[in-house]
Design a protein around this motif. Structure first.
Motif, PDB file in Angstrom:
ATOM      1  N   TYR A  35       0.827  -1.201   0.000  1.00 28.42           N
ATOM      2  CA  TYR A  35       0.000   0.000   0.000  1.00 28.42           C
ATOM      3  C   TYR A  35       0.867   1.260   0.000  1.00 28.42           C
ATOM      4  CZ  TYR A  35      -3.218   3.631   1.453  1.00 28.42           C
ATOM      5  OH  TYR A  35      -3.933   4.799   1.518  1.00 28.42           O
ATOM      6  N   ILE A  36       1.852   1.304   0.875  1.00 30.17           N
ATOM      7  CA  ILE A  36       2.712   2.488   0.980  1.00 30.17           C
ATOM      8  C   ILE A  36       3.546   2.693  -0.285  1.00 30.17           C
ATOM      9  CG2 ILE A  36       4.726   3.433   2.195  1.00 30.17           C
ATOM     10  CD1 ILE A  36       3.525   2.145   4.756  1.00 30.17           C
ATOM     11  N   LEU A  37       4.098   1.617  -0.833  1.00 30.53           N
ATOM     12  CA  LEU A  37       5.011   1.742  -1.969  1.00 30.53           C
ATOM     13  C   LEU A  37       4.321   1.933  -3.309  1.00 30.53           C
ATOM     14  CD1 LEU A  37       7.626  -1.000  -1.062  1.00 30.53           C
ATOM     15  CD2 LEU A  37       7.863   1.478  -0.836  1.00 30.53           C
ATOM     16  N   PHE A  38       3.093   1.423  -3.449  1.00 34.61           N
ATOM     17  CA  PHE A  38       2.465   1.459  -4.766  1.00 34.61           C
ATOM     18  C   PHE A  38       1.135   2.209  -4.820  1.00 34.61           C
ATOM     19  CE2 PHE A  38       5.245  -2.222  -4.835  1.00 34.61           C
ATOM     20  CZ  PHE A  38       5.933  -2.006  -5.997  1.00 34.61           C
ATOM     21  N   LEU A  39       0.465   2.428  -3.695  1.00 39.15           N
ATOM     22  CA  LEU A  39      -0.862   3.024  -3.747  1.00 39.15           C
ATOM     23  C   LEU A  39      -1.004   4.351  -3.012  1.00 39.15           C
ATOM     24  CD1 LEU A  39      -2.939  -0.242  -3.241  1.00 39.15           C
ATOM     25  CD2 LEU A  39      -2.351   0.883  -5.387  1.00 39.15           C
ATOM     26  N   TYR A  40      -0.347   4.523  -1.880  1.00 41.89           N
ATOM     27  CA  TYR A  40      -0.511   5.729  -1.072  1.00 41.89           C
ATOM     28  C   TYR A  40       0.036   6.945  -1.826  1.00 41.89           C
ATOM     29  CZ  TYR A  40      -0.148   9.036   2.764  1.00 41.89           C
ATOM     30  OH  TYR A  40      -0.272  10.139   3.560  1.00 41.89           O
ATOM     31  N   ASN A  41      -0.826   7.895  -2.118  1.00 42.46           N
ATOM     32  CA  ASN A  41      -0.481   9.104  -2.892  1.00 42.46           C
ATOM     33  C   ASN A  41       0.172   8.760  -4.228  1.00 42.46           C
ATOM     34  OD1 ASN A  41      -1.494  11.000  -1.145  1.00 42.46           O
ATOM     35  ND2 ASN A  41       0.455  11.318  -0.093  1.00 42.46           N
TER      36      ASN A  41
END
Length: 161
Positions: free
Chosen positions: A19-25
Protein backbone atom coordinates in the motif's frame (compact mmCIF):
# COMPACT_ATOMS: atom_id res chain seq x y z
CA UNK A 1 3.10 -26.66 6.92
CA UNK A 2 0.84 -25.21 9.56
CA UNK A 3 -0.01 -21.52 9.64
CA UNK A 4 1.89 -19.72 12.38
CA UNK A 5 1.43 -16.30 13.92
CA UNK A 6 4.65 -15.07 12.27
CA UNK A 7 3.16 -15.84 8.84
CA UNK A 8 0.06 -13.76 9.57
CA UNK A 9 2.12 -10.80 10.80
CA UNK A 10 4.41 -11.09 7.76
CA UNK A 11 1.50 -11.03 5.32
CA UNK A 12 0.02 -7.99 7.11
CA UNK A 13 3.39 -6.26 6.89
CA UNK A 14 3.66 -7.05 3.16
CA UNK A 15 0.14 -5.72 2.51
CA UNK A 16 0.98 -2.50 4.33
CA UNK A 17 4.26 -2.23 2.45
CA UNK A 18 2.49 -2.71 -0.88
CA UNK A 19 0.00 0.00 0.00
CA UNK A 20 2.71 2.49 0.98
CA UNK A 21 5.01 1.74 -1.97
CA UNK A 22 2.47 1.46 -4.77
CA UNK A 23 -0.86 3.02 -3.75
CA UNK A 24 -0.51 5.73 -1.07
CA UNK A 25 -0.48 9.10 -2.89
CA UNK A 26 0.36 7.20 -6.06
CA UNK A 27 -1.35 5.72 -9.05
CA UNK A 28 -0.42 2.60 -10.95
CA UNK A 29 -0.25 3.49 -14.64
CA UNK A 30 0.44 0.93 -17.35
CA UNK A 31 -0.68 3.13 -20.25
CA UNK A 32 2.91 3.27 -21.53
CA UNK A 33 2.40 -0.25 -22.88
CA UNK A 34 -0.08 0.91 -25.54
CA UNK A 35 1.33 4.42 -26.02
CA UNK A 36 4.79 3.47 -27.17
CA UNK A 37 6.07 0.50 -25.26
CA UNK A 38 9.45 0.38 -23.56
CA UNK A 39 10.71 3.57 -25.26
CA UNK A 40 7.74 5.51 -23.84
CA UNK A 41 8.44 4.16 -20.36
CA UNK A 42 12.11 5.10 -20.54
CA UNK A 43 11.22 8.59 -21.76
CA UNK A 44 8.70 9.08 -18.95
CA UNK A 45 11.32 8.13 -16.36
CA UNK A 46 14.30 9.90 -17.92
CA UNK A 47 14.44 12.61 -15.23
CA UNK A 48 13.28 10.36 -12.39
CA UNK A 49 15.79 7.52 -12.63
CA UNK A 50 18.96 7.41 -10.56
CA UNK A 51 21.57 4.76 -11.31
CA UNK A 52 24.43 6.49 -9.46
CA UNK A 53 24.95 5.65 -5.78
CA UNK A 54 24.59 8.58 -3.35
CA UNK A 55 23.30 11.04 -5.98
CA UNK A 56 19.87 11.40 -4.37
CA UNK A 57 21.22 11.34 -0.82
CA UNK A 58 23.77 14.06 -1.60
CA UNK A 59 21.05 16.13 -3.28
CA UNK A 60 18.99 15.97 -0.08
CA UNK A 61 22.00 17.02 1.97
CA UNK A 62 22.95 19.87 -0.38
CA UNK A 63 19.46 21.37 -0.48
CA UNK A 64 18.98 21.05 3.24
CA UNK A 65 17.65 24.11 4.99
CA UNK A 66 15.86 24.34 8.28
CA UNK A 67 12.35 24.57 6.84
CA UNK A 68 12.13 21.79 4.28
CA UNK A 69 15.50 20.07 4.09
CA UNK A 70 15.49 18.38 7.46
CA UNK A 71 11.98 17.04 6.85
CA UNK A 72 13.10 15.66 3.48
CA UNK A 73 16.10 13.96 5.06
CA UNK A 74 14.03 12.41 7.84
CA UNK A 75 11.20 11.28 5.55
CA UNK A 76 13.25 10.07 2.62
CA UNK A 77 16.39 8.70 4.20
CA UNK A 78 15.06 7.65 7.60
CA UNK A 79 11.72 6.56 6.16
CA UNK A 80 13.27 4.14 3.70
CA UNK A 81 15.35 2.52 6.40
CA UNK A 82 12.50 2.39 8.93
CA UNK A 83 10.03 0.99 6.40
CA UNK A 84 12.20 -2.06 5.75
CA UNK A 85 13.43 -2.73 9.27
CA UNK A 86 10.56 -5.22 9.80
CA UNK A 87 11.77 -7.08 6.70
CA UNK A 88 14.97 -7.79 8.64
CA UNK A 89 12.87 -9.01 11.53
CA UNK A 90 10.57 -11.32 9.56
CA UNK A 91 12.74 -12.92 6.89
CA UNK A 92 15.18 -14.77 9.20
CA UNK A 93 12.25 -16.10 11.22
CA UNK A 94 10.46 -17.52 8.19
CA UNK A 95 13.23 -19.84 7.09
CA UNK A 96 16.62 -20.79 8.61
CA UNK A 97 18.34 -20.13 5.25
CA UNK A 98 17.84 -16.36 5.73
CA UNK A 99 19.49 -16.38 9.16
CA UNK A 100 22.93 -16.34 7.54
CA UNK A 101 24.09 -12.74 7.02
CA UNK A 102 25.31 -13.15 3.43
CA UNK A 103 22.16 -14.98 2.31
CA UNK A 104 19.99 -12.37 4.04
CA UNK A 105 21.77 -9.40 2.41
CA UNK A 106 21.65 -11.08 -0.98
CA UNK A 107 17.91 -11.76 -0.68
CA UNK A 108 17.20 -8.26 0.68
CA UNK A 109 19.12 -6.70 -2.22
CA UNK A 110 17.25 -8.78 -4.79
CA UNK A 111 13.87 -7.93 -3.22
CA UNK A 112 14.69 -4.21 -3.07
CA UNK A 113 15.68 -4.08 -6.74
CA UNK A 114 12.52 -5.97 -7.67
CA UNK A 115 10.49 -3.37 -5.75
CA UNK A 116 12.33 -0.50 -7.47
CA UNK A 117 11.78 -2.20 -10.84
CA UNK A 118 8.07 -2.63 -10.16
CA UNK A 119 7.76 1.03 -9.20
CA UNK A 120 9.50 1.92 -12.46
CA UNK A 121 7.26 -0.29 -14.61
CA UNK A 122 3.99 0.72 -12.93
CA UNK A 123 4.90 4.44 -12.91
CA UNK A 124 4.10 4.48 -9.19
CA UNK A 125 7.59 5.66 -8.31
CA UNK A 126 11.06 6.02 -9.71
CA UNK A 127 13.99 3.67 -10.02
CA UNK A 128 16.59 4.94 -7.58
CA UNK A 129 19.58 2.90 -6.45
CA UNK A 130 19.83 5.11 -3.34
CA UNK A 131 16.32 4.05 -2.33
CA UNK A 132 17.24 0.39 -2.80
CA UNK A 133 20.46 0.89 -0.81
CA UNK A 134 18.61 2.62 2.05
CA UNK A 135 16.00 -0.16 2.03
CA UNK A 136 18.73 -2.82 2.30
CA UNK A 137 20.39 -0.87 5.13
CA UNK A 138 17.05 -0.71 6.95
CA UNK A 139 16.49 -4.44 6.49
CA UNK A 140 20.06 -5.12 7.67
CA UNK A 141 19.48 -2.99 10.79
CA UNK A 142 16.33 -5.03 11.48
CA UNK A 143 18.33 -8.21 10.98
CA UNK A 144 21.05 -7.08 13.39
CA UNK A 145 19.05 -5.40 16.13
CA UNK A 146 15.90 -7.51 16.16
CA UNK A 147 17.64 -10.83 16.60
CA UNK A 148 15.51 -13.67 17.82
CA UNK A 149 15.88 -14.45 21.50
CA UNK A 150 14.75 -17.94 22.39
CA UNK A 151 11.98 -16.59 24.64
CA UNK A 152 10.00 -15.12 21.75
CA UNK A 153 10.17 -18.35 19.77
CA UNK A 154 7.13 -19.74 21.62
CA UNK A 155 4.97 -16.76 20.59
CA UNK A 156 5.87 -16.70 16.91
CA UNK A 157 6.01 -20.45 16.40
CA UNK A 158 2.52 -21.10 17.77
CA UNK A 159 0.20 -22.68 15.27
CA UNK A 160 -3.04 -20.96 14.43
CA UNK A 161 -6.06 -23.22 14.41
Amino acid sequence: MKLKAIHVFYVLYLLGLFYILFLYNRQIDLSWIVKGGWNELVELHRSRTNLIFFRTILRYLQTMNYATGMRNIIVNIGGHMLLFTPFGFFLPRLHPRWQKPFAFILMATIVMFIIEGLQFVTLSGSFDVDDAMLNVIGAWLGFLFLRKPEIERDFYDREIS
